[in-house]
Design a protein around this motif. Structure first.
Motif, PDB file in Angstrom:
ATOM      1  N   UNK A 160     -22.115  -7.922   9.411  1.00  0.00           N
ATOM      2  CA  UNK A 160     -21.406  -9.172   9.091  1.00  0.00           C
ATOM      3  C   UNK A 160     -19.928  -9.008   9.401  1.00  0.00           C
ATOM      4  N   UNK A 161     -19.407  -7.847   9.005  1.00  0.00           N
ATOM      5  CA  UNK A 161     -17.987  -7.597   9.220  1.00  0.00           C
ATOM      6  C   UNK A 161     -17.632  -7.631  10.694  1.00  0.00           C
ATOM      7  N   UNK A 162     -18.518  -7.070  11.538  1.00  0.00           N
ATOM      8  CA  UNK A 162     -18.238  -7.062  12.977  1.00  0.00           C
ATOM      9  C   UNK A 162     -18.219  -8.484  13.531  1.00  0.00           C
ATOM     10  N   UNK A 163     -19.186  -9.298  13.093  1.00  0.00           N
ATOM     11  CA  UNK A 163     -19.176 -10.681  13.571  1.00  0.00           C
ATOM     12  C   UNK A 163     -17.929 -11.388  13.038  1.00  0.00           C
ATOM     13  N   UNK A 165     -19.183 -20.529  17.655  1.00  0.00           N
ATOM     14  CA  UNK A 165     -20.234 -19.980  18.506  1.00  0.00           C
ATOM     15  C   UNK A 165     -20.236 -18.455  18.457  1.00  0.00           C
ATOM     16  N   UNK A 166     -19.449 -17.872  17.541  1.00  0.00           N
ATOM     17  CA  UNK A 166     -19.334 -16.420  17.499  1.00  0.00           C
ATOM     18  C   UNK A 166     -20.692 -15.746  17.301  1.00  0.00           C
ATOM     19  N   UNK A 170     -33.486 -15.899  19.241  1.00  0.00           N
ATOM     20  CA  UNK A 170     -32.428 -16.812  19.667  1.00  0.00           C
ATOM     21  C   UNK A 170     -31.708 -17.460  18.491  1.00  0.00           C
ATOM     22  N   UNK A 171     -32.284 -17.398  17.288  1.00  0.00           N
ATOM     23  CA  UNK A 171     -31.591 -18.033  16.176  1.00  0.00           C
ATOM     24  C   UNK A 171     -30.794 -17.060  15.326  1.00  0.00           C
ATOM     25  N   UNK A 172     -30.821 -15.789  15.720  1.00  0.00           N
ATOM     26  CA  UNK A 172     -30.167 -14.785  14.880  1.00  0.00           C
ATOM     27  C   UNK A 172     -28.674 -15.077  14.740  1.00  0.00           C
ATOM     28  N   UNK A 173     -28.107 -15.641  15.813  1.00  0.00           N
ATOM     29  CA  UNK A 173     -26.681 -15.910  15.785  1.00  0.00           C
ATOM     30  C   UNK A 173     -26.307 -16.942  14.745  1.00  0.00           C
ATOM     31  N   UNK A 174     -27.129 -17.975  14.641  1.00  0.00           N
ATOM     32  CA  UNK A 174     -26.841 -19.041  13.682  1.00  0.00           C
ATOM     33  C   UNK A 174     -26.898 -18.497  12.267  1.00  0.00           C
ATOM     34  N   UNK A 211     -26.820 -15.300  11.119  1.00  0.00           N
ATOM     35  CA  UNK A 211     -25.812 -14.304  10.777  1.00  0.00           C
ATOM     36  C   UNK A 211     -24.403 -14.870  10.875  1.00  0.00           C
ATOM     37  N   UNK A 212     -24.211 -15.798  11.804  1.00  0.00           N
ATOM     38  CA  UNK A 212     -22.902 -16.429  11.915  1.00  0.00           C
ATOM     39  C   UNK A 212     -22.533 -17.124  10.622  1.00  0.00           C
TER      40      UNK A 212
END
Lengths: 276, 383
Positions: free
Chosen positions: A18-21, A38-39, A215-219, A221-222
């Protein structure tokens, strides 16, 4: 007690991701005062790139990692040039919408290219464990923690000790004044997007053994990393990592000690009132 | 070209600046009234959704467009309205009562959200409203004695003055249309009143508004409350239209859709809400149409340009495969948002104004009329 330490370590490892994102959020915000929604999707894309290089093309792990980071840095630059630069300086809201739109786009395209299955990357850390007495720590989690520490230190040094980092801070305070001082603001912004995409890629690759890439991991975790950045004070690099670790630990502890139902953490809910 | 001379303040705040408006809107209203007798039932159903989305769009415009307070939590207000209706309906409360009750309750909750939001600006307000929406979603899922949790709630058909109004009847459409028209007229009146002027003043410069004697805190809370209340009314209609509601319908995705409505329509005029609603609701049938018919059409064009039968067949198969890819809708959504923000920041209504101005000024129109100025980032952190 042993359980507690185990949970603590896995919480810290998750929190480091989480910290890295969150670092990505903070970097872009620090340099341009733009919030890049969009990170998380950049992280997802980085993970997919690494999967392509390592899993499909069979490159060495480190080579594939470096390739993915380089490719994503380039991608970050292109995204900045095409999408963000034309509206840089316009109300926050337009930029938020643009990055939300970019996120939608990346998520769908990644879904089209790599499918909707969960993918896994084999890493040198996937298997082994570190035994200290009766304490068993998996290497993949330790690797995440170590990498986060290194990246965080490097970035902190970069922002506070180098000319380019100072230029970035200057251009976020007042872009026009930065122009007057001879700072090539456009190039600076490009570079910062490249760095934040590269950091996101690191997060994606390190994450791959812990949670899978889809493909949804970004949403997902973002949305969790965002409060981490907020918790850390949005402009602070160590703050982002501390915020991420805090949320990771809370989530992991809640999952272990709280009854069923308290488990889905909604960190956004708990920390936004304190962010003005 | 028509010249309008405004000689007093009354001229400036007229709802219909000149007779042309009455004719245009009269014709539009007449078309909308005969629509149920002409359009297919599917299109009618979409038209009802256009009405509901447009009501929410108007509500969001009051808050975001005219008061300048961004919100990504309007799905939560919609949910509160919908659930209030569903809950009160179980106790046989008549429609007009729970309709008003839903609006009132949502308005009060909106005001309560508005208070903490007073201290937040820009991005932090966005986060606060997102978290409000997530809290509401979670409450809806967990407060099972009232909301039945994730099982959702069934909403019975609406009964108005003893007559049952099924959700796909023309009467229901007329009801939605009436609510929409009333909302728009009410909002227009609001916006030309001192309250509305205060909203716009706050949007343009909080400092200036305060120095002119506008009670910024009060008007921000008012704006939140009004916007939420209107969304609550829309929620009642939404619940009746779907006839079944559950927490996972009111996600962040829906809030983003509402923002897209006003973003695409144009955030500076109420026309924007309606145009955006039409766009966002009709994009679904349009994409379906593309998916079904486009491959054939493209292959036909290819054949007309001299492609052989096999080539044309290949093209058709390829286009069809592309059109039925999973994420295509999301990708198109994303592209549309990005393109609108980049190239048409004034939205569809802005485009219409440009076209209108082009013809009004015919040989003299200059593109630079609507050109955006160069703006430089200046930190908001040190305010």
């Amino acid at each position: 007690m042993l359980d507690f330490v185990q949970q603590l370590v896995s919480g810290v490892a998750l929190g480091c991701v989480y910290g890295l994102i969150a670092l990505g959020f903070v970097l872009v915000y620090k340099a341009t005062e733009v919030v890049n929604f969009a990170q998380g999707d950049l992280m997802m894309l980085g993970g997919f790139f690494a999967f392509t290089f390592i899993g499909m093309m069979g490159l060495n792990y480190w080579l594939g990692f470096a390739g993915a980071v380089a490719a994503m840095a380039l991608f970050g630059m292109v995204a900045e040039r095409v999408v963000v630069r034309p509206i840089l300086g316009y109300p926050q809201f337009s930029i938020i919408m643009v990055t939300i739109g970019l996120g939608y786009f990346l998520r769908s395209v990644a879904g089209m290219i790599w499918g909707t299955d969960d993918l896994k990357i084999d890493t040198p850390f996937s298997q082994g464990v570190l035994r200290m007495g009766s304490l068993v720590l998996a290497y993949d989690k330790l690797s995440v923690i170590a990498a986060t520490m290194i990246l965080c230190t490097l970035l902190w040094l970069f922002f506070n000790k180098t000319m380019l980092g100072t230029a970035m801070r200057a251009s976020s305070e007042n872009m026009l004044a930065a122009y007057y001082m001879g700072i090539p603001v456009k190039r600076v912004v490009s570079v910062v997007w490249a760095i934040s995409a590269a950091v996101a890629t690191c997060a994606g690759v390190l994450l791959a053994p812990i949670t899978f890439i889809h493909s949804n991991v970004g949403l997902v975790l973002g949305l969790k990393a965002f409060p981490a950045a907020v918790l850390g004070g949005f402009g602070s690099i160590p703050g982002a990592v501390v915020g991420g670790v805090l949320i990771g630990v809370i989530e992991s502890m809640a999952g272990f000690y709280l009854p069923e139902g308290g488990r889905t953490s909604r960190p956004t809910s708990c920390c936004s009132p304190c962010c003005s | 070209m028509r010249f309008m001379f405004k000689t007093d303040y009354e001229d400036d705040i007229k709802l219909f600046p000149h007779s042309g408006y009455i004719v245009t809107y009269g014709v539009l209203l007449a078309l909308l009234l005969i629509a149920p007798h002409v359009l297919s039932s599917y299109l009618m159903s979409q038209l009802v959704f256009v009405c509901i989305y447009a009501i929410v769009g108007v509500a969001l415009l009051i808050l975001t467009g005219f008061t300048g307070q961004a919100s990504l939590g309007h799905a939560a207000f919609l949910a509160i309205g919908a659930y209030t209706a569903a809950y009160l309906q179980k106790y046989n409360v008549p429609f007009p009562v729970y309709f008003l009750a839903a609006g009132l309750l949502t308005g009060i909750i909106g005001a309560m959200v508005g208070f903490p939001a007073l201290r937040l600006t820009g991005i932090y307000l966005v986060i606060a409203t997102i978290s409000f929406a997530l809290i509401v979603e979670e409450i809806l899922a967990r407060w099972e004695s009232v909301t039945h949790g994730n099982e959702g709630m069934r909403v019975k058909a609406l009964s108005l003055l003893g007559v049952t109004v099924p959700r796909d009847s023309p009467t229901f459409y007329y009801l939605c249309l009436a609510v929409l028209v009333l909302t728009i007229v009410g909002t227009l009146n609001l916006l030309r009143s001192p309250t509305g002027r205060a909203f716009v003043a706050i949007r343009d410069s909080e400092t200036a508004a305060r120095s002119m004697g506008v009670n910024v805190a009060l008007y921000k809370v008012k704006s939140f409350a009004i916007s939420a209340a209107i969304t609550g009314f829309a929620g009642v209609l939404f619940a009746h239209k779907l006839s079944f509601i559950s927490p996972e319908m009111f996600t962040l995705q829906l809030s983003i859709e509402f923002i897209i409505v006003i973003l695409i329509g144009g955030t500076f005029s109420l026309h924007g809400a309606v145009l955006g609603a039409i766009f966002i609701v009709m994009i679904d049938p349009f994409l379906t149409y593309l998916k079904d018919d486009m491959p054939g059409i493209i292959a036909g064009i290819a054949a007309a340009f001299g492609a052989g039968t096999t080539t044309a067949g290949n093209i058709q198969a390829n286009v069809a495969a592309f059109a039925s890819l999973n994420g295509l809708k999301g990708a198109i959504y994303g592209i549309i948002i990005v393109l609108f923000v980049l190239f048409e920041p004034l939205g569809l209504y802005g485009r219409w104004l440009k076209i209108k101005l082009f013809f009004q000024l015919f040989p003299l129109y200059k593109r630079a009329t609507f050109k955006r100025q160069k703006i430089y980032v200046k930190s908001e952190r040190n305010r």
